[in-house]
Design an enzyme around this catalytic site. Structure first.
Site, short mmCIF file in Angstrom:
data_model
loop_
_atom_site.label_atom_id
_atom_site.label_comp_id
_atom_site.label_asym_id
_atom_site.label_seq_id
_atom_site.Cartn_x
_atom_site.Cartn_y
_atom_site.Cartn_z
N GLU B 58 -8.05 5.93 -15.90
CA GLU B 58 -6.85 6.62 -15.90
C GLU B 58 -6.55 6.80 -17.35
O GLU B 58 -5.84 7.90 -17.76
CB GLU B 58 -5.71 6.21 -14.89
N HIS B 127 -0.73 2.50 -2.80
CA HIS B 127 -1.19 3.94 -2.66
C HIS B 127 -0.10 4.62 -1.96
O HIS B 127 -0.57 5.61 -1.40
CB HIS B 127 -2.50 3.80 -1.80
#
Lengths: 332, 327
Positions: B58, B127
């Site tokens: 990321e 998540h």
């Protein structure tokens, strides 16, 4: 500009630029010590051959990302000394209008995407600029300067891998100056050559004598030529040495071994090129002295420009947060 | 007007802009397959190598967007789950947000980071988060969170055309909802809130997934004769304070609702803005609806207990206007 043998003009220009970096940072260090300039200044003295040898192979439309120790990169790529000193003074005429300082200078017109106060942060940004180079198909490349300290940051490993996976024209130039802040590289890394990381990243890697501008010029030339041909990224580790401390000339936190300092100063990259140039009758010792004097005058003029320049207007505080500034609506 | 999935509107927005601007590219993890939330579905088929997979990295993906934007591209990069933004925080906070200002206004970063937030699908603590407040706290970023398919498409086009870095947040569960979305390109302006339902008695300022929940709550209390105004900021930063203040001045009561943990959440800022700009118009304290101060639990019943929604909004309305009392 990718010949492996520098032309005479290139040799002379490389000498000039190394001297310019040396004189610039000697003065910047003094200004910091005397508290004439605010903030922090990280000096590039001793490492000049790396920035100059690499940037001599670049064009204005090639990109570089720089580090907290970035004055050398800017000057090597053609940065304006007046705007640099003005920025170090925090003045409105500086590269960042006084809002960045020594650690945050950029010059879009020269492809200098910015110095960086975060160790290792330039890697991912260089990959992005490399993507643009690849997209344009005009043979442009991006050079990412980073230190041995940054080689321990995850961001560098993400960037190296990404650049290799996407086959980007990026040259990762590690300036291994033996110290990450105040600690020896052996405390930061279990391997002795950072260039070995290239294997893990999936790209070519090489160790280069970072005190020899001609060796840097040659190695960078090969890597840049490969990148321009679309043959992907390279990791070059330039073994070099920081003549001064992590911050300023002597921060006072710790001392490095005297014999270590003497060993590396004996390999001073400017003296080394100077000797070669004199031997080849390209620039005599006297002419080299003249170049140093001319450079000092240039530096004094740049400092005078900085000193005479105005402070940023108070209204600059909220300028350039966004483009353009939101009309009416600001968070406050 | 054709009915479309929320995700399809986002795809259309990107495709429309990509057809006219060759500098736009779309990158992310498994993005060639359309992304796991289908917000890039079919783009690889139409645009080929301009839509490409990245490693699971990321920080590098975000730097890819920054470096490309700084050199003339208009990248759209997907950070799959908003929780994964944490891995890219230096690039987002220290690089993306600050380069323009600290380099003296020379740098432009026209890029979009699209990311997907919210709980309710039993994916537990890593998540499911809604971390919007973190990004609103950083000058230099714009943060948008559309709550319905129409705004989803219009805000994506606006985000792509914006010359600043824009964090575009969706609620994962909302991406599967459908509504009327025009086929053509249109923008929903960044920095403009929307009154999603007009009312007289209380204002609910709702973020993302809480907008449909606030409308449900409004329907429920309408049976009691209460009239609820629902304001959706749509852009969280820069905030359209005027629209919120105008509404609160009309109703005299305010609730701020978001799915994120309530403490130090976005609602605190909205409540403070209301207190600062409409204190004299308030008939009651500003209330907040948000998640309790715990990570998102996995167990479906615990997760349900964690998730705020219409029920909690109704309870806050009841607290402001007790049954039997009239507005």
């Amino acid at each position: 500009m990718c010949a492996m043998e520098p032309t005479e003009a290139q040799l002379v220009e490389m000498f000039r630029r190394m001297v310019r970096i040396r004189e610039f940072d000697e003065r910047a260090g003094l200004l910091l010590e005397r508290a004439i300039v605010p903030g922090a200044v990280h000096l590039y003295v001793g490492e000049e051959a790396v920035a100059v040898g690499v940037c001599a192979q670049l064009n204005d439309d090639d990109y570089i990302t720089s580090t907290h120790r970035g004055h050398g990169h800017l000057i090597a790529k053609g940065g304006d000394l007046g705007k640099m000193f003005a920025e170090i003074y925090g003045k409105a005429t500086g590269y960042c209008h006084g809002k960045g300082g020594s650690m945050h200078m950029a010059d879009q017109s020269l492809g200098i995407l910015g110095a960086n106060g975060i160790v290792g942060a330039g890697g991912p940004i260089a990959a992005g600029a490399g993507y643009t180079c690849k997209f344009r198909k005009q043979g442009q490349v991006t050079v990412c300067f980073f230190g041995d300290g940054a080689a321990a940051e995850g961001s560098m490993h993400e960037a190296g891998n990404l650049a290799a996976v996407l086959n980007l024209p990026v040259i990762f130039v590690c300036e291994n100056n033996l110290y990450g802040e105040f600690a020896h590289v052996d405390e930061h890394h279990a391997i002795s050559d950072i260039a070995d990381m290239a294997t893990g990243w999936g790209m070519a890697g090489a160790v280069v004598d970072g005190m020899d501008v001609l060796a840097v010029f040659e190695a960078a030339g090969e890597a840049i030529a490969r990148a321009r041909r679309g043959e992907g990224p390279t990791l070059l580790e330039c073994k070099t040495y920081r003549f001064y401390d992590h911050l300023g000339r002597d921060y006072g936190l710790t001392k490095r071994p005297e014999d270590e300092i003497a060993h590396w100063k004996a390999r001073d990259p400017i003296a080394r090129l100077g000797t070669a140039l004199a031997e080849r009758s390209l620039i005599s010792a006297a002419d080299q002295d003249r170049i140093v004097e001319e450079t000092r005058a240039e530096i004094e003029a740049a400092i005078a420009f900085a000193q005479e320049s105005p402070e940023p207007a108070p209204s600059a505080l909220l300028e350039d947060v966004y483009v353009p500034e939101p009309a009416g609506t600001t968070n406050g | 007007m054709p009915e479309k999935l929320f995700s399809q509107g986002i795809v259309e927005a990107q495709a429309h802009e990509m057809r006219t601007d060759p500098t736009i590219f779309v990158a992310g993890e498994d993005i060639e397959l359309g992304g796991v939330f289908a917000t890039a579905k079919g783009l690889r088929e139409e645009f080929g190598s301009r839509v490409f997979n990245t490693p699971i990295a990321e920080a590098a993906m975000t730097g890819l967007a920054i470096g490309a934007a700084a050199t003339g591209m208009r990248p759209i990069v997907e950070i799959m789950f908003m929780d994964f933004m944490t891995v890219a925080m230096d690039q987002v906070v220290n690089q993306m947000a600050k380069m323009r200002y600290m380099f003296g206004g020379e740098t432009r970063l026209p890029l979009v980071l699209i990311t997907h937030a919210g709980a309710g699908h039993q994916n537990a603590a890593q998540h499911s988060q809604s971390l919007e407040a973190w990004f609103c706290h950083v000058p230099g970023l714009k943060v948008v969170w559309p709550s319905d398919p129409y705004d989803g498409k219009g805000l994506m086009i606006a985000a792509i055309r914006d010359d600043n870095p824009v964090i575009y947040i969706t609620n994962k569960l909302a991406l599967g909802t459908r509504a009327d979305v025009p086929d053509d390109a249109y923008t929903v302006p960044i920095g403009k809130a929307a009154v999603k339902r007009e009312g007289e008695d209380v204002t609910v300022v709702a973020v993302g997934a809480m907008v449909p929940e606030a409308i449900k709550a409004a329907d429920a209390v309408a049976e009691r004769g209460l009239s609820v105004e629902v304001v959706d900021p749509r852009t969280l930063s820069p905030l359209d304070t005027d629209t919120i203040v105008r509404s609160v001045r009309k109703t005299g009561r305010a609730i701020v609702a978001h799915e994120a943990v309530q403490f130090c959440g976005y609602g605190a800022e909205v409540a403070a803005q209301i207190a600062q700009h409409a204190f004299d118009a308030l008939d009651a304290p500003v209330l907040r609806v948000g998640a309790p101060f715990s990570p998102v639990p996995f167990n479906p019943n615990l997760e349900k207990a964690w998730l705020p929604g219409a029920e909690e909004i109704i309870a806050s309305i009841e607290q402001l206007i007790p049954t039997g009392a009239r507005a």
